[in-house]
Motif scaffolding. Structure first.
Motif, PDB file in Angstrom:
ATOM      1  N   GLU A 199      46.005  42.711  33.833  1.00  0.00           N
ATOM      2  CA  GLU A 199      44.663  42.882  34.390  1.00  0.00           C
ATOM      3  C   GLU A 199      44.568  42.230  35.770  1.00  0.00           C
TER       4      GLU A 199
ATOM      5  N   ASN B 178      44.074  33.341  47.777  1.00  0.00           N
ATOM      6  CA  ASN B 178      44.067  34.404  46.762  1.00  0.00           C
ATOM      7  C   ASN B 178      44.396  33.765  45.412  1.00  0.00           C
TER       8      ASN B 178
ATOM      9  N   ALA C 143      38.306  36.206  37.277  1.00  0.00           N
ATOM     10  CA  ALA C 143      37.639  36.304  38.577  1.00  0.00           C
ATOM     11  C   ALA C 143      38.670  36.009  39.654  1.00  0.00           C
TER      12      ALA C 143
ATOM     13  N   PHE D 167      35.901  38.393  44.842  1.00  0.00           N
ATOM     14  CA  PHE D 167      35.829  39.808  45.218  1.00  0.00           C
ATOM     15  C   PHE D 167      36.047  40.761  44.045  1.00  0.00           C
ATOM     16  N   ALA D 168      36.470  40.250  42.879  1.00  0.00           N
ATOM     17  CA  ALA D 168      36.698  41.155  41.750  1.00  0.00           C
ATOM     18  C   ALA D 168      36.569  40.380  40.448  1.00  0.00           C
ATOM     19  N   TYR D 169      36.099  41.090  39.407  1.00  0.00           N
ATOM     20  CA  TYR D 169      35.949  40.513  38.076  1.00  0.00           C
ATOM     21  C   TYR D 169      36.568  41.461  37.056  1.00  0.00           C
ATOM     22  N   GLY D 170      37.134  40.875  36.011  1.00  0.00           N
ATOM     23  CA  GLY D 170      37.727  41.687  34.956  1.00  0.00           C
ATOM     24  C   GLY D 170      37.676  40.963  33.629  1.00  0.00           C
TER      25      GLY D 170
ATOM     26  N   LEU E  68      43.547  44.252  39.259  1.00  0.00           N
ATOM     27  CA  LEU E  68      42.413  43.851  40.098  1.00  0.00           C
ATOM     28  C   LEU E  68      42.855  43.406  41.488  1.00  0.00           C
ATOM     29  N   ASN E  69      43.997  42.748  41.568  1.00  0.00           N
ATOM     30  CA  ASN E  69      44.416  42.113  42.823  1.00  0.00           C
ATOM     31  C   ASN E  69      45.395  42.964  43.624  1.00  0.00           C
ATOM     32  N   ASN E  70      46.009  43.965  42.973  1.00  0.00           N
ATOM     33  CA  ASN E  70      47.027  44.809  43.602  1.00  0.00           C
ATOM     34  C   ASN E  70      48.257  44.022  44.053  1.00  0.00           C
TER      35      ASN E  70
END
Length: 701
Positions: free
Chosen positions: A308, A211, A225, A233-236, A312-314
């Motif tokens: 951010e 992670n 990313a 798995f996620a972008y911001g 995105l990652n929690n």
């Protein structure tokens, strides 16, 4: 493998490199070049001054061509990661009757769903619907008659539905890049997103199971990313970066932006900095003083990036990897570690020198070179969006393909609505015919005429660069139109004698109980009653009779309702009939209804009732008077339906003396007695007028 020209057009700097793939060693950088924009021509990764950006690109291009001694014609670039938009949309198609869903029907429905996704994007961003490129879509579900199925093609039904997920890039972003490249003679062959490209180079495949957060800090934005379980798995994105730090220095020391940028870069290498402000005065500043100036804005940048990442990652990732020129900002990595509450050694800056499987050009160093290397890797591995041009009706259309692009996608990119792929069927006509629903279908629309390079084509046909598409929209079908004559069953008119009069006996058509003609048009929603000309029952219906129901007359007598059946006689060709029978041409039909005279009703007036000395007495009527609407009627006058008759038996109201003969008095009356008269307790006289129900008292006193 052919070398690839990768170009990173950043907010502050343009960097290009030519690289190829070596199966044994990895990726080789053959040559590289970079330059800075002379003035601010890029904002947040988007081209604002095409000419100024083109001058920087041509400088890099020419430098590479000189090193390689070869012309460069094609290039791979990246768009800002925050520009990508994803939408999920559904489209539905209905038919009046069940049809078989062919491949082209399903494809047109998918295109309609993509178009709806584009409209959703417009409403959510307040942008024009045509300001986005569709860079790919995938169907995610199909339904037939409301039931989800795995494949709609070949199914039969009236209602089909499809759901797609579509991805878009703003045309302003893409068109700005294309305009710059066209101006310098370059053709874009591959487009990727900056965070995807940076991740290709900065985080090896075997490390993506962790992670990790990759933060590409440029001049205007910081792209983020995240990796987990082997993939991104996620972008911001954070809308601030190195320029905010430079602005803080410029504001404090009153510097030109270029001077401020130079001061920011020298903080990490010099203990004492010397420069001139905007007014020409020489300024000498200690490193600690400049760090104090930028500390608050660097802290704000670190806080925004950390926030951010957590959204995105929690959770807090295992490590943070910084790349891009802005990653060298003093104190930034330390403040990010402090904000996230992780050890400082878990926040690091990735540089080209530590990238595995990258060799060649040694002069290309630092964190700012990671993204252009990633752009090259994405192009070499075929992970970018392939870009080429086709023409639709002589208009150039840019095509991006995640999968193989089709004619349908090119038409959609050209702004042609999916509903014009097939001519819309004409509207159906729906009406009731003797309580039974009927539907007359409109004519089918004509399909669109489609050709690719002059040869008839199909919507699902794959395209290649330079293809020329000619499209003529399908023509809609005609709405259903029909007259009563066209839907009437076959019939022949008959001549008959009706109560001695010769007349024609034909079918009868009623609309909302109003007579219609055969030449009239049937309109949608009509409720039609059709009475054929076959038997006696239908003939009587047309004439307003009901053979199964006896005819009766309703009337009232002094406000009380009564009804009486009429004796009806039906003769067909002189013979009395009780049931329906076939009516043939030339038949004679007579309907005789016996009239009832008022005298036959036996109407008699009722006597008046009085109470005399507690005894009920009937005062008989003097005569019988029958009236209708205030006028007397004869007993020989026919009774008519709805008559309200009045029956009276008195020409005048009786007086008290009229009632005395019906009173029983004592046989002997004492001498000197007088007759005391009262009506309803009040003293009365012989001439007092009486009314039915009065209480009379007559006593000798």
């Amino acid at each position: 493998m052919e070398p690839i020209f990768a170009l990173d057009i950043g907010t502050r700097m343009v960097m290009g490199l030519v690289m190829t793939k070596n199966k044994e060693q990895g990726y080789e950088i053959i040559a590289s070049a970079k330059t800075e924009h002379k003035q601010r021509a890029m904002y947040d990764g988007q081209v604002h001054d095409v000419d100024e950006v083109a001058r920087a690109v041509i400088k890099v291009k020419e430098a590479l061509e000189k090193k390689l001694d070869m012309p460069l014609k094609q290039v791979a670039v990246a768009a800002a990661g925050r520009a990508l938009r994803t939408e999920v949309a559904c489209a539905e198609h209905k038919e009046p009757l069940p049809v078989r869903w062919e491949r082209e029907d399903v494809l047109a429905l998918e295109m309609e769903a993509v178009h709806l996704a584009l409209r959703q994007l417009q409403s959510s961003t307040d942008d024009d619907a045509q300001s986005y490129h569709c860079v790919g879509y995938s169907p995610i579900a199909w339904w037939n008659e409301g039931e989800e199925i795995s494949n709609l093609i070949g199914q039969r039904g009236r209602v089909a539905k499809v759901s797609v997920i579509a991805t878009f890039l703003p045309r302003t972003v893409v068109d700005g890049l294309v305009a710059v490249l066209s101006q310098v003679g370059l053709e874009m062959t591959s487009l990727t997103l900056e965070p995807i490209a940076a991740g290709q180079a900065a985080i090896p495949m075997n490390m993506r199971r962790l992670n990790l957060a990759l933060v590409d800090i440029g001049a205007g934005t910081a792209d983020i990313a995240l990796t987990r379980n082997g993939s991104f798995f996620a972008y911001g994105m954070v809308p601030m970066a190195g320029d905010e730090v430079t602005e803080a220095i410029c504001t404090h020391y009153l510097l030109d932006f270029k001077v401020g940028e130079k001061v920011k870069r020298e903080i990490t290498t010099k203990a004492q900095l010397s420069f001139k402000d905007f007014l020409g005065a020489k300024v000498v500043a200690q490193k600690e003083d400049v760090l104090n100036v930028i500390m608050s804005v660097v802290g704000k940048l670190a806080e925004s990036i950390s926030k951010e990442i957590l959204i995105l990652n929690n959770d807090v990732p295992q490590a943070i990897i910084l790349i891009g020129g802005g990653s060298l900002t003093p104190m930034l990595s330390e403040m990010i570690a402090e904000t996230l509450g992780i050890p400082q050694n878990r926040v690091g800056i990735q540089v080209r020198e530590r990238l595995g499987e990258i060799f060649g050009e040694k002069s290309l160093k630092g964190p700012e070179s990671v993204t252009p290397i990633g752009i090259g890797i994405a192009a070499l591995e075929g992970k970018g969006l392939q870009y080429y041009s086709v023409t639709v009706n002589n208009t150039i259309v840019s095509i991006f393909e995640i999968q193989l692009a089709t004619v349908a996608e090119a038409l959609l990119a050209a702004g042609i609505l999916p509903r014009s792929f097939f001519g819309k069927p004409g509207a159906a006509l729906t009406f009731e015919w003797n309580c039974e629903m009927r539907v007359i279908k409109g004519t089918l629309g004509s399909p669109a005429q489609l050709s690719v390079n002059g040869i008839p084509g199909k919507l699902e046909q794959a395209l290649k660069a330079g293809d020329q598409i000619t499209f003529i929209p399908g023509e809609p079908g005609n709405d259903a139109q029909v007259s009563f004559k066209e839907v009437l069953p076959p019939h022949d008119a008959k001549w008959i004698l009706w109560n001695g009069q010769r007349e024609i006996y034909a079918p009868q058509v009623l609309v909302n109980n109003q007579l219609a003609y055969e030449t009239d048009k049937i309109l949608d929603g009509y409720k039609i009653t059709y009475i054929p000309n076959d038997d006696l029952n239908n003939l009587l219906k047309q004439k307003g009779y009901n053979l199964q129901k006896k005819e009766e007359i309703e009337y009232r007598v002094n406000g009380e309702a009564h009804n009486i059946n009429l004796d009806r006689e039906i003769l067909v060709n002189g013979c009395r009939v009780e049931d329906s029978s076939i009516i043939d041409d030339g038949d004679s039909i007579e309907v005789n209804t016996k009239q009832i005279m008022i005298g036959e009703l036996g109407l008699l007036p009722r006597p008046f009732i009085f109470s005399v000395n507690g005894v009920e007495i009937e005062f008989p009527p003097q005569e019988t008077i029958i009236s209708f609407r205030g006028m007397p009627v004869s007993e020989n006058q026919p009774l008519e339906d709805g008559m309200d008759l009045r029956v009276d038996g008195f020409k005048r109201m009786p007086i008290l003396s009229d009632l005395l003969p019906y009173v029983k008095f004592p046989e002997e009356v004492p001498p000197g007695s007088s007759l005391k008269l009262r009506v309803n307790g009040q003293i009365a006289e012989f001439t007092t007028v009486l009314h039915p129900g009065d209480r009379v008292t007559a006593i000798w006193n």
